[in-house]
Design an enzyme around this catalytic site. Structure first.
Site, PDB file in Angstrom:
ATOM      1  N   GLU A 165       0.854  -1.182   0.000  1.00 19.07           N
ATOM      2  CA  GLU A 165       0.000   0.000   0.000  1.00 19.07           C
ATOM      3  C   GLU A 165       0.884   1.223   0.000  1.00 19.07           C
ATOM      4  O   GLU A 165       1.921   1.243   0.664  1.00 19.07           O
ATOM      5  CB  GLU A 165      -0.880   0.044   1.256  1.00 19.07           C
ATOM      6  CG  GLU A 165      -2.064  -0.894   1.210  1.00 19.07           C
ATOM      7  CD  GLU A 165      -2.164  -1.725   2.478  1.00 19.07           C
ATOM      8  OE1 GLU A 165      -1.267  -1.601   3.341  1.00 19.07           O
ATOM      9  OE2 GLU A 165      -3.115  -2.509   2.574  1.00 19.07           O
ATOM     10  N   TYR A 189       8.068   2.066  -7.024  1.00 19.86           N
ATOM     11  CA  TYR A 189       7.283   0.847  -7.276  1.00 19.86           C
ATOM     12  C   TYR A 189       7.002   0.666  -8.771  1.00 19.86           C
ATOM     13  O   TYR A 189       7.001  -0.460  -9.267  1.00 19.86           O
ATOM     14  CB  TYR A 189       5.986   0.878  -6.463  1.00 19.86           C
ATOM     15  CG  TYR A 189       6.204   1.050  -4.977  1.00 19.86           C
ATOM     16  CD1 TYR A 189       7.275   0.420  -4.333  1.00 19.86           C
ATOM     17  CD2 TYR A 189       5.373   1.851  -4.207  1.00 19.86           C
ATOM     18  CE1 TYR A 189       7.499   0.594  -2.972  1.00 19.86           C
ATOM     19  CE2 TYR A 189       5.593   2.031  -2.845  1.00 19.86           C
ATOM     20  CZ  TYR A 189       6.663   1.402  -2.237  1.00 19.86           C
ATOM     21  OH  TYR A 189       6.887   1.569  -0.893  1.00 19.86           O
TER      22      TYR A 189
HETATM   23  C1  COA Z   1      10.600   6.312  -1.333  1.00 16.52           C
HETATM   24  C2  COA Z   1      11.981   6.081  -0.691  1.00 16.52           C
HETATM   25  C3  COA Z   1      11.933   4.796   0.140  1.00 16.52           C
HETATM   26  C4  COA Z   1      13.027   5.964  -1.812  1.00 16.52           C
HETATM   27  O1  COA Z   1      14.290   5.687  -1.191  1.00 16.52           O
HETATM   28  P1  COA Z   1      15.689   5.982  -1.927  1.00 16.52           P
HETATM   29  O2  COA Z   1      16.730   5.158  -1.270  1.00 16.52           O
HETATM   30  O3  COA Z   1      15.920   7.442  -1.993  1.00 16.52           O
HETATM   31  O4  COA Z   1      15.412   5.445  -3.408  1.00 16.52           O
HETATM   32  P2  COA Z   1      16.530   4.960  -4.466  1.00 16.52           P
HETATM   33  O5  COA Z   1      17.682   5.890  -4.426  1.00 16.52           O
HETATM   34  O6  COA Z   1      16.799   3.515  -4.256  1.00 16.52           O
HETATM   35  O7  COA Z   1      15.747   5.189  -5.833  1.00 16.52           O
HETATM   36  C5  COA Z   1      15.204   4.093  -6.576  1.00 16.52           C
HETATM   37  C6  COA Z   1      14.193   4.649  -7.573  1.00 16.52           C
HETATM   38  O8  COA Z   1      13.059   5.174  -6.857  1.00 16.52           O
HETATM   39  C7  COA Z   1      12.564   6.333  -7.558  1.00 16.52           C
HETATM   40  N1  COA Z   1      12.693   7.491  -6.673  1.00 16.52           N
HETATM   41  C8  COA Z   1      13.242   7.495  -5.433  1.00 16.52           C
HETATM   42  N2  COA Z   1      13.154   8.738  -4.886  1.00 16.52           N
HETATM   43  C9  COA Z   1      12.555   9.525  -5.814  1.00 16.52           C
HETATM   44  C10 COA Z   1      12.187  10.901  -5.841  1.00 16.52           C
HETATM   45  N3  COA Z   1      12.415  11.726  -4.798  1.00 16.52           N
HETATM   46  N4  COA Z   1      11.571  11.372  -6.945  1.00 16.52           N
HETATM   47  C11 COA Z   1      11.308  10.560  -7.993  1.00 16.52           C
HETATM   48  N5  COA Z   1      11.645   9.238  -8.035  1.00 16.52           N
HETATM   49  C12 COA Z   1      12.256   8.735  -6.954  1.00 16.52           C
HETATM   50  C13 COA Z   1      13.387   6.475  -8.817  1.00 16.52           C
HETATM   51  O9  COA Z   1      12.769   5.705  -9.830  1.00 16.52           O
HETATM   52  C14 COA Z   1      14.692   5.816  -8.387  1.00 16.52           C
HETATM   53  O10 COA Z   1      15.429   5.322  -9.465  1.00 16.52           O
HETATM   54  P3  COA Z   1      16.540   6.302 -10.163  1.00 16.52           P
HETATM   55  O11 COA Z   1      17.415   6.798  -9.052  1.00 16.52           O
HETATM   56  O12 COA Z   1      17.224   5.382 -11.114  1.00 16.52           O
HETATM   57  O13 COA Z   1      15.755   7.415 -10.800  1.00 16.52           O
HETATM   58  C15 COA Z   1      12.387   7.299   0.201  1.00 16.52           C
HETATM   59  O14 COA Z   1      12.145   8.503  -0.513  1.00 16.52           O
HETATM   60  C16 COA Z   1      11.644   7.377   1.528  1.00 16.52           C
HETATM   61  O15 COA Z   1      12.059   6.771   2.515  1.00 16.52           O
HETATM   62  N6  COA Z   1      10.554   8.134   1.561  1.00 16.52           N
HETATM   63  C17 COA Z   1       9.810   8.309   2.835  1.00 16.52           C
HETATM   64  C18 COA Z   1       9.191   7.009   3.304  1.00 16.52           C
HETATM   65  C19 COA Z   1       8.220   6.448   2.291  1.00 16.52           C
HETATM   66  O16 COA Z   1       7.497   7.174   1.614  1.00 16.52           O
HETATM   67  N7  COA Z   1       8.196   5.112   2.202  1.00 16.52           N
HETATM   68  C20 COA Z   1       7.288   4.405   1.320  1.00 16.52           C
HETATM   69  C21 COA Z   1       6.014   4.134   2.027  1.00 16.52           C
HETATM   70  S1  COA Z   1       4.880   3.243   0.982  1.00 16.52           S
END
Ligand code: COA
Length: 168
Positions: A127, A139
């Site tokens: 979710e 995702y």
């Molecule tokens: C969502 C989250 C887990 C991503 O973590 P992250 O380690 O920064 O992500 P990654 O560096 O592994 O990125 C993987 C892919 O995710 C996507 N992505 C991650 N952050 C993004 C951003 N700020 N904007 C757009 N795409 C993003 C991209 O597709 C990215 O691939 P790319 O770097 O080749 O473009 C992080 O932003 C977070 O912890 N957010 C708050 C908590 C949350 O929302 N959790 C999910 C609950 S359902």
């Protein structure tokens, strides 16, 4: 029985994954206070408490953390998954704000999807808040697609959650 009730899947392959200074470890009880602090910093009033995280481990759900060896083995991110017979649910995934956009969420996703596949899961569900664009991009990248909406899922904001699925 749902995946959440089923607990850990016997025979799930345990992978030790390293990527430079970053490594994935199974979450143990002594990690939970740090993870609870991250939960509060990231999710505010929707955060899971340390007690809820203890319950997640007690229920047999599989939590993995990425530790950053270049930052005193600080926990940079974590993900929790409930494995069932043919499906897995991602209960939680989050990365510390200072460690984002380094591929940590991708590391956690690659690891949990590999273990779900090795354990015989056919589908993975999660979710996500409908307004959480970064997570939805993550995702999308893994081939998740929307299968429904849970209205007012997040209690403090009333935000809807999209239910997403991917087929392994
Ligand atoms: C969502 C989250 C887990 C991503 O973590 P992250 O380690 O920064 O992500 P990654 O560096 O592994 O990125 C993987 C892919 O995710 C996507 N992505 C991650 N952050 C993004 C951003 N700020 N904007 C757009 N795409 C993003 C991209 O597709 C990215 O691939 P790319 O770097 O080749 O473009 C992080 O932003 C977070 O912890 N957010 C708050 C908590 C949350 O929302 N959790 C999910 C609950 S359902």
């Amino acid at each position: 029985m749902t995946a959440a009730e089923a607990g850990p899947r016997p025979g799930v392959v345990q992978l030790d994954v390293m990527n430079g200074d970053l490594r994935i470890e199974r979450v143990r009880w002594w990690h939970l206070s740090a993870i609870a602090r991250m939960e509060t910093a990231i999710f505010g009033p929707e955060a899971w408490s340390e007690g809820v995280l203890w319950s997640e481990l007690a229920a047999g759900h599989d939590y993995r953390a990425v530790l950053d060896g270049a930052d005193g083995d600080r926990i940079a991110g974590y993900a929790g998954t409930a494995f069932g017979d043919a499906e897995a649910w991602i209960n939680n995934i989050a990365v510390d704000a200072a460690h984002r956009r380094r591929g940590i969420a991708a590391m956690l996703m690659d690891d949990l999807l590999a273990r779900a596949r090795a354990g015989g899961a056919k589908s993975v569900f999660l979710e996500v808040a409908v307004d959480n664009a970064p997570a939805q991009r993550l995702y999308d990248r893994y081939g998740f697609y929307g299968i429904g909406v849970r209205k007012n899922y997040y209690q403090h904001t009333g935000t809807d959650a999209a239910v997403m699925r991917m087929d392994l």
